[in-house]
Each structure stands twice: as structure tokens, then as C-alpha cells.
Design an enzyme around this catalytic site. Structure first.
Site, PDB file in Angstrom:
ATOM      1  N   CYS A  97       0.811  -1.223   0.000  1.00 61.41           N
ATOM      2  CA  CYS A  97       0.000   0.000   0.000  1.00 61.41           C
ATOM      3  C   CYS A  97       0.842   1.270   0.000  1.00 61.41           C
ATOM      4  O   CYS A  97       0.304   2.376   0.060  1.00 61.41           O
ATOM      5  CB  CYS A  97      -0.956   0.011   1.189  1.00 61.41           C
ATOM      6  SG  CYS A  97      -0.141   0.065   2.805  1.00 61.41           S
ATOM      7  N   CYS A 107      -3.647  -3.737   5.037  1.00 59.65           N
ATOM      8  CA  CYS A 107      -3.561  -2.484   4.278  1.00 59.65           C
ATOM      9  C   CYS A 107      -4.906  -1.758   4.192  1.00 59.65           C
ATOM     10  O   CYS A 107      -4.970  -0.533   4.311  1.00 59.65           O
ATOM     11  CB  CYS A 107      -3.027  -2.760   2.873  1.00 59.65           C
ATOM     12  SG  CYS A 107      -1.338  -3.412   2.842  1.00 59.65           S
ATOM     13  N   CYS A 134       4.581  14.436  11.709  1.00 60.21           N
ATOM     14  CA  CYS A 134       6.028  14.641  11.694  1.00 60.21           C
ATOM     15  C   CYS A 134       6.506  14.658  10.243  1.00 60.21           C
ATOM     16  O   CYS A 134       6.169  13.753   9.472  1.00 60.21           O
ATOM     17  CB  CYS A 134       6.734  13.524  12.471  1.00 60.21           C
ATOM     18  SG  CYS A 134       8.541  13.532  12.294  1.00 60.21           S
ATOM     19  N   CYS A 137       9.073  11.060   9.796  1.00 57.39           N
ATOM     20  CA  CYS A 137       8.551   9.690   9.919  1.00 57.39           C
ATOM     21  C   CYS A 137       7.044   9.600   9.700  1.00 57.39           C
ATOM     22  O   CYS A 137       6.484   8.505   9.698  1.00 57.39           O
ATOM     23  CB  CYS A 137       8.925   9.100  11.270  1.00 57.39           C
ATOM     24  SG  CYS A 137       8.119   9.903  12.680  1.00 57.39           S
ATOM     25  N   CYS A 147       4.601  25.372  23.447  1.00 58.00           N
ATOM     26  CA  CYS A 147       4.747  26.205  22.252  1.00 58.00           C
ATOM     27  C   CYS A 147       4.641  25.363  20.980  1.00 58.00           C
ATOM     28  O   CYS A 147       4.358  24.167  21.025  1.00 58.00           O
ATOM     29  CB  CYS A 147       6.086  26.940  22.291  1.00 58.00           C
ATOM     30  SG  CYS A 147       7.517  25.840  22.220  1.00 58.00           S
ATOM     31  N   CYS A 152       9.689  15.091  17.682  1.00 58.73           N
ATOM     32  CA  CYS A 152       9.059  13.793  17.462  1.00 58.73           C
ATOM     33  C   CYS A 152       9.659  12.756  18.404  1.00 58.73           C
ATOM     34  O   CYS A 152      10.883  12.621  18.497  1.00 58.73           O
ATOM     35  CB  CYS A 152       9.241  13.364  16.008  1.00 58.73           C
ATOM     36  SG  CYS A 152       8.544  11.737  15.641  1.00 58.73           S
ATOM     37  N   CYS A 155      11.504   9.841  15.939  1.00 61.23           N
ATOM     38  CA  CYS A 155      12.725  10.077  15.155  1.00 61.23           C
ATOM     39  C   CYS A 155      13.496  11.313  15.607  1.00 61.23           C
ATOM     40  O   CYS A 155      14.513  11.668  15.000  1.00 61.23           O
ATOM     41  CB  CYS A 155      12.383  10.205  13.670  1.00 61.23           C
ATOM     42  SG  CYS A 155      11.336  11.631  13.284  1.00 61.23           S
TER      43      CYS A 155
END
Length: 253
Positions: A97, A107, A134, A137, A147, A152, A155
Site C-alpha cells: 500500500c 492495508c 512529523c 517519519c 509552544c 518527534c 525520530c
């Protein structure tokens, strides 16, 4: 016209001359394209030459060929056979997919859930998005407080929750929080007028690029003047100091 066709994802481009029915060769197209569009054209060209057994990595666009095995996999391994780890960026994704790898979910279910997730993430509640993806990733992250600067958890990529772009900075050229920096968030300065925003930020950046060499030359010139002055002043200073020392001790010259 050529740039527009490349940006639309066309790799097989016809000659712009009306009387000509031939297609432009790769060398001609590459010669007439700017650097950024050359990268796009090469990507689309390679994409047009491959079959369904080869796909680009969703993250770094590195092409991977899926090699089918002769034996029939068991139902438990049916989905896992599509698990691909990119040799270039190590990103794990599903070849079937073309999405990030979804362990334990087929999928169809993943696509359905991903569509609902994207719809929910884009909804605005309490003045902010429900979640932001993100840029590296592609996982969704929800902010509960703080803020716009997000990191992430998967990663460690730093990005802006408001616009979804990575945090970038360069000394003298500003960072993502600067209104007039080319790295600045699009919502911080003229969010409703993107063309004017790019023009202003580009002009500021160009001005800094022009001023920087002048400052360096001026600094070198001042440094050279200081060295020359020092070569003359330092011996005089040493001589005066020596004379003062002798006058204190009463020693004759």
C-alpha cells in the site's frame, strides 16, 4: 512550458514545435531545466521506466524492487512479506500500500484508519489542529500544551506544530521563529499573502547575501590596518617602557 510539464510529473515530453511530433530526449530536457526541476525530472523519468515490482521509498524516494518468492506464504506471513526496510534511510514501509509499516493491521484497515486520522488531525479545535504529522517519519503528534516547537518522540525531528515544517536555522539568516527569515514559519508573517511573504523574505535573504562579503572584506581590512599600526606602535611602546624603567632605576642610557 517545459518546467510546467515536469512539475506536473510528465517524463515523456513532446517537442514544443507544432510541426514536430517527436519527443525531447533526456539530454535536451536536462539542459533546459533548473537544478530543482532536474531532480524532479530524473525521479519521474525513473518512475516511468519501472514496473509494478519496483516502488520508491515513501520517505527518501530510493527505489526498491519487490522480489516475489516461489513458495506460497502462510496467512500469518501474508502481510509481513510486504514489509520493506529502505537500505538508504532505514525507513520501514509496506510495499503493497506504499505506506509506513502497519504491524498487525492489514492495508485496507490501515488506509481506512489513516484517512479518518488525517481528517481528524486537520480539524481545528480550541484554535489549533487536533494533531500534526512529523515531516520525517509521518506519525501524527498531538500537542496538549506548550509552544509550537515540537520534537518527534520516534525520530527526534524538530518541527513546527503550526505549519508542520522542520525547524531550520542558519546564523545571520534567522530560524523558524523569525518573521523575515527564509526559514520562518509561514503563519508568522503575512499568512494570507504567500507571494508577498516569499518576495519580502527572499529580498531580505538576498540583501544579507550581498552584505556578508562586504562585512568580511571590511573586517579583513580593519584587521590588516590594526596589524600595520601594531607593527609601528609596538616597538615605540617597548622603547618607551624600557626608557621609563631605566629612568626609575637611575641607569644611564
Amino acid at each position: 512550458m517545459l518546467i510546467v510539464k515536469v512539475q506536473l510529473g510528465q517524463a515523456d515530453i513532446k517537442c514544443p514545435i507544432t510541426e514536430c511530433s517527436e519527443h525531447l530526449d533526456e539530454t535536451t530536457v536536462l539542459y533546459n531545466l533548473p537544478h530543482d526541476d532536474i531532480i524532479k525530472y530524473k525521479y519521474f523519468l525513473e518512475l516511468s521506466r519501472i514496473d509494478s515490482s519496483t516502488k520508491p521509498c515513501p520517505q527518501c524516494k530510493h527505489f526498491t524492487t519487490f522480489r516475489r518468492r516461489g513458495h506460497i506464504p502462510t496467512p500469518a506471513k501474508l502481510e509481513n512479506k510486504y514489509k520493506i526496510q529502505c537500505p538508504s534511510c532505514q525507513f520501514v514501509w509496506c510495499f503493497k500500500c506504499h505506506s509506513p509499516w502497519h504491524e498487525g493491521v492489514n492495508c485496507k484497515e490501515y488506509k481506512k484508519g489513516d484517512k479518518l486520522l488525517r481528517h481528524w488531525a486537520n480539524e481545528i479545535e480550541h484554535g489549533q489542529r487536533n494533531a500534526q504529522k512529523c515531516p520525517k517519519c509521518k506519525i501524527h503528534i498531538q500537542r496538549t500544551e506548550g509552544c509550537d516547537h515540537m520534537t518527534c518522540s520516534q525520530c527526534n525531528t524538530n518541527f513546527c506544530y503550526r505549519c508542520g515544517e522542520r525547524y531550520r536555522q542558519l546564523r545571520f539568516f534567522g530560524d523558524h521563529t523569525s518573521n523575515l527569515s527564509i526559514f520562518g514559519c509561514k503563519y508568522r508573517y503575512l499568512p494570507e499573502r504567500p507571494h508577498l511573504r516569499r518576495l519580502v523574505r527572499g529580498s531580505v535573504c538576498a540583501g544579507k547575501l550581498l552584505i556578508t562579503p562586504l562585512i568580511l572584506v571590511l573586517g579583513l581590512a580593519l584587521g590588516a590596518i590594526a596589524v600595520v599600526i601594531g607593527l609601528f606602535v609596538f616597538p615605540i611602546y617597548c622603547l618607551c617602557k624600557k626608557q621609563r624603567k631605566r629612568s626609575r632605576t637611575g641607569m644611564p642610557w
